[in-house]
Write a protein that holds these residues in place. Structure first.
Motif, PDB file in Angstrom:
ATOM      1  N   HIS A  60       1.735   3.452  -3.077  1.00 24.10           N
ATOM      2  CA  HIS A  60       0.638   4.047  -3.841  1.00 24.10           C
ATOM      3  C   HIS A  60       0.143   5.332  -3.182  1.00 24.10           C
ATOM      4  O   HIS A  60       0.453   5.628  -2.030  1.00 24.10           O
TER       5      HIS A  60
ATOM      6  N   VAL B  47      -5.495   4.047  -1.988  1.00 28.03           N
ATOM      7  CA  VAL B  47      -5.708   2.606  -1.846  1.00 28.03           C
ATOM      8  C   VAL B  47      -7.144   2.362  -1.403  1.00 28.03           C
ATOM      9  O   VAL B  47      -7.617   2.951  -0.418  1.00 28.03           O
TER      10      VAL B  47
ATOM     11  N   ALA C 155       0.837  -1.210   0.000  1.00 27.47           N
ATOM     12  CA  ALA C 155       0.000   0.000   0.000  1.00 27.47           C
ATOM     13  C   ALA C 155       0.865   1.251   0.000  1.00 27.47           C
ATOM     14  O   ALA C 155       0.533   2.253  -0.664  1.00 27.47           O
TER      15      ALA C 155
ATOM     16  N   LEU D 195      -9.691  -0.563  -0.020  1.00 24.24           N
ATOM     17  CA  LEU D 195      -9.657  -1.857   0.655  1.00 24.24           C
ATOM     18  C   LEU D 195     -11.047  -2.462   0.711  1.00 24.24           C
ATOM     19  O   LEU D 195     -12.033  -1.752   0.895  1.00 24.24           O
TER      20      LEU D 195
END
Length: 256
Positions: A57, A60, A54, A62
């Protein structure tokens, strides 16, 4: 990263993390079913691996992140990942709670500060699905990022995608990511393509099951005014889904 064309490149990741559980073969759904209810199985170690991924980036999304129940040791996994990966901004949307034994949530980690965050319960035969929406930038031209986890049944997915299409219909710079539980060319997906500016992905990338990917059921869909490249599947620790990553070029004006 700002490009010479007045656009900012965002590194985006979508990951069904299976609450940090480990599934490496179909038989694990039976033999390791205890891990979906008990705080065992090195979930913390899996989360640390996911945090490393993660952290590469900018945004993110989820799915199946435990918001703090018995199976996670009452750890809010979205918050944990935000701290471990160095994200200043995070939010989550608890959707399903089986007592205090096992809960599930959508989550969002971001290096950009959202102007507004909202969450919505999705329709369906069985309650417990939702979509989390974050707005970046000012006005109608701002970037909208939505994270969703859709149902297994086609009829429920059709209702859910119709709901999401209404939310995103007036947003020219939109990203919808998550576990759709279906291929991008299934009939129920048409409601998105007809009523929003979202378009099917250029390439189908298989993400499920993670140990032998055969089905492209995790997607990052972008509106027609955005440009994406380097779409790829990457392991999300030992989840039964591979994560999906890509770079998206967004106009600077959509982030101001």
């Amino acid at each position: 990263m700002t490009t010479p064309t007045g656009k900012r490149r965002l590194r985006v990741l979508s990951a069904n993390i299976q609450a940090g559980s480990s599934t490496r073969r179909y038989s694990d759904y039976v033999t390791r079913s205890w891990s979906h209810a008990l705080p065992a199985g090195n979930k913390r170690g899996s989360l640390d691996v996911i945090a490393q991924l993660a952290g590469e980036h900018d945004i993110v999304g989820l799915q199946e992140a435990d918001p703090g129940s018995l199976r996670s040791g009452f750890t809010n996994q979205t918050h944990y990942l935000a701290e471990r990966a160095g994200f200043d901004y995070w939010t989550h949307q608890p959707n399903r709670n089986v007592g205090r034994v096992a809960s599930s949530a959508n989550g969002l980690l971001s290096r950009l500060e959202p102007r507004e965050v909202s969450d919505h319960a999705l329709p369906g035969r069985i309650a417990g699905r939702g979509v989390l929406v974050a707005r970046f930038g000012e006005g109608d031209e701002g970037l909208t990022v939505a994270v969703a986890h859709l149902s297994l049944g086609a009829n429920s997915r059709k209702s859910q995608l119709s709901f999401i299409a209404e939310l995103l219909a007036d947003h020219p710079h939109a990203v919808l990511m998550g576990d759709f539980n279906c291929m991008c060319d299934m009939p129920e997906m048409d409601v998105l393509y007809k009523n929003t500016r979202l378009r099917p992905p250029e390439h189908r990338i298989a993400t499920f099951p993670s140990w032998k990917p055969q089905r492209a059921i995790d997607h990052i869909l972008i509106s027609e005014d955005l440009v994406a490249d380097d779409a790829r599947a990457v392991p999300a620790a030992n989840s039964d889904h591979l994560a999906l990553a890509m770079n998206i070029d967004v106009p600077d004006s959509a982030l101001r």
